[in-house]
Design a protein around this motif. Structure first.
Motif: not given
Lengths: 428, 428, 428
Positions: A160, A194, A196, A199, A237-238, A286, B24
C-alpha cells in the motif's frame, strides 16, 4: 541475545478455534483445543552495531527464533546534533514506551496489550528525533510504510503506497532535581495513516495469498494465544489512527510503567472471499472501530539495586563458591484490552451471526490479565524469569460447535488462561 | 552493507497486470495499478570473510533484506598461483562486468538491463580463474548449476541435472602505460547449458509448485517493477546461451561502462497447466527466442577524486564543523532491453491471442530507460544516492480489460515509468 | 563452517516417485526419474559462541544452506559442576554417538542411517549432564519437545504438548590406562514420548498444511534421495520409543564407530485426507511399527596422525612450495536400515494395495549402503572429501506405473544408487 523459554498452561485454549475439525488432541465442550505446553527459543538476536566517524551509527539485529530468520532492526543513525538526529531503515517507530525498552530489559516475559496488541512494533522509514530544553524533552517525528497493530514490517516492498506518520513527545522535567520526582517521565505519542487492505486474497496472478495483507491485526493473550481475529471478509479500508499517553517513574528500587492506547480503524466487508474471483467492498459495510488497552506495571528490586528503564546490574553476581546471590526483583502487572462492541455486530441489522467484522463465538470482546513474577539476575548478562499469568475473557466461545445466533444469546466466555512462563536469558 | 532505500513513482504501473481482479487501489484505463511508493531495505549484508594459511580464502555474505534471510555468497578460494585460482561454492559467475562490481560500489541505485535482466547473478559451482601476461589478461572458466536470466541460485539441490558452462576473457593491455589508455579494459564472456524446466508446476506429490521452476525468467524495469513475464504454459526446453561483450574506461574523474548481452533461449508450450494433471510439451511448439540488452553509463567526480571500478574515498570527509563536504559525483545511463518479437506470436498461426509464449497485453516488447543521478560520498563508508529514471515501453498494455485480439491491433504501450530512487548506505 | 559439495549419480532415482506426472526429464521403466547431479552448499554455519563469568556458555549456530536461514544450535550452558551441567535451548539431544560428532569432524560426507534416519538431530528443551567416576562415565537426561526420526526441531511452538524424555550413559573405563583399550568407549541411549500427529493436514482455518505435522518421518539414502515415505493417510498416534547401543574405538591412526538403533512408532490411518474436511482415526487401524538400522565405520590415517572423535590436525600442512602434503585418511562404512514389513501391509486383510501405512511400489523395505572414501586434510581448517557410495534396496518400485496389487507380486527392487559425493570444506 538468547532467550530459551518454557510455556506451561494450567488452563487455556489453543490459538485457533476449531469447531468442526479434529486435529491433534481432543476438543473441549466449546470446541477449543487445550493450549500446548512447549519449550521454545523466544529471541535469538546476535546484534551487530557500530559507529563510523563519530557520528554515523548502524545497527543490525537479525532474529533467528521461530523457524526462519529475518531482520528485526536494520538502520542508520546520523547524529548531526543532540537535538537533531536522523534515523533511516527498519527500526522501532518512536511510539510506545514499553516497546522502546529493549527486549533484554523488559520486566516481564511478554509485553502488555498496549505494546503487543495496539502499537507498532517495527516499521521501515525515516525519523527525525532529538533531545531539547537541556535534555528534558525528547521529540520524534517519522514517516514510515505503516504496520498493523503490533506489527513488525518486512524489509521489502509495501503493498500500500500510503505512508504512516508518527509523532512523540516525552518529558522528564525534574531529571536534574535531587528529589522524589527526578525519576518521573511522561509523554504522548500517536500515528496516522490511510490503509487499504488487499481486497482479493486469492490473487493467483502473482504470489500466494497472504492473510496479513487485509491490513488488519490479530490479538494475542499474555500467554501468546490468539484470542481475537477479524473475519475473513473484513478488510482495512480507510483511516487508522492511534494515540497513547504514557508515563514511567523510578525511585530507588521501585519502578513503574503505565500506558494507555486507542486505535481507530476503518474496516469494510468484502462481497466475495472465495478463490480467484474478483471481490469488491460490500455496499454500506464501512465502519470505524475503536479498540483500546491499558497497563500498569510495578517492579521492586529486593537486593538494593536502583531500578531504571534499562537492565539491572547486580551488586553481587551469583557465585556458589563465593556466596553471591545476584539481584532479585518482584514484578506485578495488570493489563487489559477492550474491543469495540460493534466489531461483533452487523452494522445495519445488529445481527451477531452475519455481516459482522469478527465472530463472537471465536473471538473474545476483551481480555484482562494479571501477571506476577520474579526476576533473578545472575549477573549483568544472565537472567532467569518466572511469570504466572491469569487472563479472563468476555465472550469468545460458542456453545459446542453450533454457530452464533443472530441475537448472540448462545455465547459463553472463553475459558480463562492460566499460564506459567519461564525464561533463561543470556545477553551477548 | 546496509542500504535503506525509498522509491517514489511519479508515473508507472505495479508489477502485476490485474485486468479482472480488484485488489487495493483502483485500476487505470488499461487495467493496471499505480506503482506503490515504498521505503525498503535493499541490502542487509553483514559479510564474513577471511584468509587461512595465506592461500585459502572464504567469504560468506548473508542477505537479510526482503523478509527472509539467505546466503548471497558462500565460497572458498584456493589461490594456488596468481594465474591459477579455484573458487568453489556460491558466487558471482565470471560473466557480466557491472555484476562483478560490488553492490556497495555500483554507480546507480539499480544495475542496468544487461546485468539484472539477462546475465546470471549468483550460481553454485566451481570456477578456475587467474591473471596472465603480466596481469594484462584475466581469464575465468566455470561449471555451475545454471540459473535463469538475472537469477540468484539457491544453495540447495538443483532440479535439472545439466550444468552451465561459463567463460570470460578481460584485457587491460595498457594498464602499465602512463597515458590516456591506461584505464581501458575490454572483454567478452558467455554461458551455455541445456535446461528443461519443470513441466507440471502443480506437482502435488512433493512440494508446493514453484513458478520459477519452469526455467524461465521475468524482467524488471529500472524502477524494479515486472514488465515482462512468460505465459504460464511456457517452459524452458532445450539450449540456453548468452554472449556479452563489455568494456570500461577510467580517466581521472571520468568513468564509463558499456555492455551488450544477448540470450538465446529454447522455449516450448505445455498442453496442460491446470492443477495436478499430467502435462506434456505441445507438438510443434518449440522455438528459440533471442532477447538482447545494452547499456552505456558515465560517471564524473566533481570533487577531484579519481574514478575507478571500486568505491570512492573522498579527499575530504563530510563534517559540518570542520567544513568538509565529502565527494560528489554525477552519473547518467542509457539502457534498453528488446524482446524477440516471436515471443508474443503463435509460432504456427501468427496469432497474438493463443499459443503465444507471452501475452503482449500484459508484457511489453521492450523497455528503454534513461537514468540520471548524483552520488554523495560522506566518507568512505557512508553514501547517499539519488536517481531519477524514465522508462518507456513498446506494447505491454491492452485496451481496458479485454483480451488481446488475434491480429494484435488492440495493444497500447504500457504507461511510461518515472521513478525517483533514493538510498542511504553504510558499508561496514 | 562452509561445505561446498558436488553430488554425481552414476545410477539412482530422484527422491520422488512420479508414476503419472511428467515433469523435467523422462521416466524410467518403473516410473522414476534419474537423480540429478548437483552442486550445492551443504553447510554454511558461522557459529558464535562464548563464555560469561567462567561458567555460563552460549552457542549460536545459524544455518544458511538450503535456500533459507534458521538456527541450528541456540543454547545456554550453566556449568555449575563437572558432574552437573544444565543446557537449555535448541541443541543436539544426547542420544546418538555419530550425531554428537561435529558436522566438520564427521569422517564421511553424510552420516549413517542410524544417525540420519532414526535418531533425533536437534530438539528444543533442557538437559542435565555431566561426567562422573573420574570422568569415566558420562550421563545425560533431557526433556525436550520431541522430534521425528532424524528430525531438526524448529525454535518455535510445538503443536503437540507431550514432551520427549532422553537418557544416555557412555563409559570410557580404560581412558587413563596406557594400553590398547584406552581408546574404547561404549554406551546406550534412548528416547520416549507420546506423539499425536495432526489429523487434518488441510487445516485452512489457520496456516498452510504442513506435511511434517503428521508426526512421521521420511528416510533418505546415503545419496540423500528419499526412498521411504509414509502414506498420506498415516499419522503418528501413540508412543514413540528409541533405543541405541553405541561404541567407538581409537588406537593410533585407526578409528572405529558402531551403532545400532531401533524405533517403535505407533501409527494409525485417517479416514479422510481430502481438502478441508474433518478427519478421524480409522477404526482398528493402529499398529506399532518397529524399524531398525545399524552401522560400522572404520577410518585409518595414512600420514601418522592419531585418530580421535574430533577433527584431524595434520603433522605437515599442504604446501606446494615447501613440499608438505597434509594428512590423508581412508574410510569405509557399511550401514543399513530395515523397515517393519507390516508397514506395507493392511493390518486386517494383509493386502498390499489398500489400508497400508506406506506404498511398497514407491517406498523400499530396506536400504543397504557400502561407502568408501578418502579424506584429505590440507590443514586443520581445510578439508577435501571424496566418497563413493553403493546402495541396494528391497522393494520400492512397481512395474511401470501400474498400482501395486493386493498380493504384492508386481513389486521390483528400486534401482541401486551409485553416487560420488565430493566436498570442499573450510572451518572458520
Amino acid at each position: 541475545l538468547l532467550q530459551a523459554d518454557y510455556r506451561s498452561y494450567q488452563d487455556g485454549a489453543n490459538d485457533v478455534r476449531n469447531r468442526t475439525n479434529t486435529r491433534a488432541g481432543s476438543l473441549d465442550a466449546n470446541g477449543f483445543h487445550d493450549a500446548n505446553d512447549t519449550a521454545l527459543l523466544r529471541r535469538i538476536r546476535p546484534t551487530i552495531q557500530g559507529t563510523l566517524f563519530g557520528k554515523y551509527d548502524f545497527r543490525f539485529t537479525p532474529e533467528f527464533a521461530g523457524g526462519s530468520a529475518s531482520a528485526v532492526d536494520a538502520y542508520i543513525d546520523a547524529r548531526l546534533d543532540p537535538a537533531f538526529k536522523i534515523r533511516a531503515g527498519k527500526y522501532k517507530p518512536f511510539v510506545g514506551l514499553e516497546r522502546l525498552q529493549g527486549g533484554s530489559d523488559i520486566k516481564f516475559v511478554e509485553r502488555s496489550y498496549v505494546t503487543n496488541a495496539i502499537l507498532p512494533n517495527r516499521d521501515v522509514g525515516v525519523s527525525v528525533y532529538g533531545d531539547v530544553f537541556g535534555d528534558k524533552l525528547s521529540y520524534a517525528v517519522g514517516v514510515n510504510n505503516g504496520v498493523v497493530d503490533g506489527g513488525n514490517a518486512t524489509t521489502g516492498n509495501e503493498f500500500d503506497g500510503s505512508k504512516e506518520v508518527t509523532a512523540r513527545l516525552f518529558a522528564t522535567p525534574f531529571k536534574d532535581d535531587a528529589n522524589a520526582l527526578s525519576g518521573l517521565g511522561f509523554g504522548i505519542a500517536g500515528t496516522y495513516t490511510n490503509i487499504d487492505g488487499e481486497r482479493n486474497l486469492d490473487f493467483t496472478n502473482t504470489s500466494a495469498a497472504d492473510a496479513t495483507r487485509n491490513g488488519l491485526p490479530s490479538y494475542l493473550t499474555d500467554g501468546q494465544q490468539t484470542f481475537f481475529r477479524y473475519g475473513s471478509a473484513s478488510v482495512a479500508d480507510g483511516k487508522r489512527s492511534r494515540i497513547t499517553p504514557q508515563a514511567s517513574y523510578y525511585y530507588g528500587p521501585l519502578g513503574l510503567i503505565t500506558e494507555y492506547a486507542r486505535v481507530n480503524q476503518d474496516v469494510s466487508l468484502l462481497t466475495n472471499t472465495t478463490s480467484n474471483a474478483p471481490s469488491v467492498i460490500a455496499a454500506n459495510s464501512s465502519k470505524t472501530l475503536s479498540h483500546d488497552a491499558w497497563q500498569v506495571a510495578v517492579s521492586y528490586l529486593l537486593t538494593g539495586e536502583d531500578a531504571s528503564f534499562r537492565g539491572v546490574k547486580p551488586k553481587n553476581n551469583f557465585d556458589i563458591d563465593k556466596g553471591g546471590w545476584g539481584a532479585w526483583e518482584l514484578v506485578a502487572r495488570y493489563s487489559e484490552i477492550n474491543l469495540d462492541s460493534d466489531t461483533f455486530k452487523n452494522k445495519n441489522t445488529g445481527s451477531f451471526s452475519t455481516g459482522t467484522y469478527a465472530n463472537l463465538s471465536e473471538s473474545a470482546k476483551s481480555a484482562k490479565s494479571w501477571t506476577a513474577g520474579v526476576n533473578w539476575y545472575l549477573n549483568q548478562n544472565a537472567k532467569v524469569q518466572l511469570n504466572y499469568s491469569h487472563t479472563s475473557f468476555d465472550g469468545g466461545a460458542g456453545i459446542g460447535i453450533t454457530a452464533v445466533n443472530a441475537a448472540g444469546t448462545n455465547i459463553r466466555d472463553r475459558q480463562s488462561e492460566n499460564a506459567l512462563l519461564a525464561r533463561f536469558q543470556v545477553a551477548f
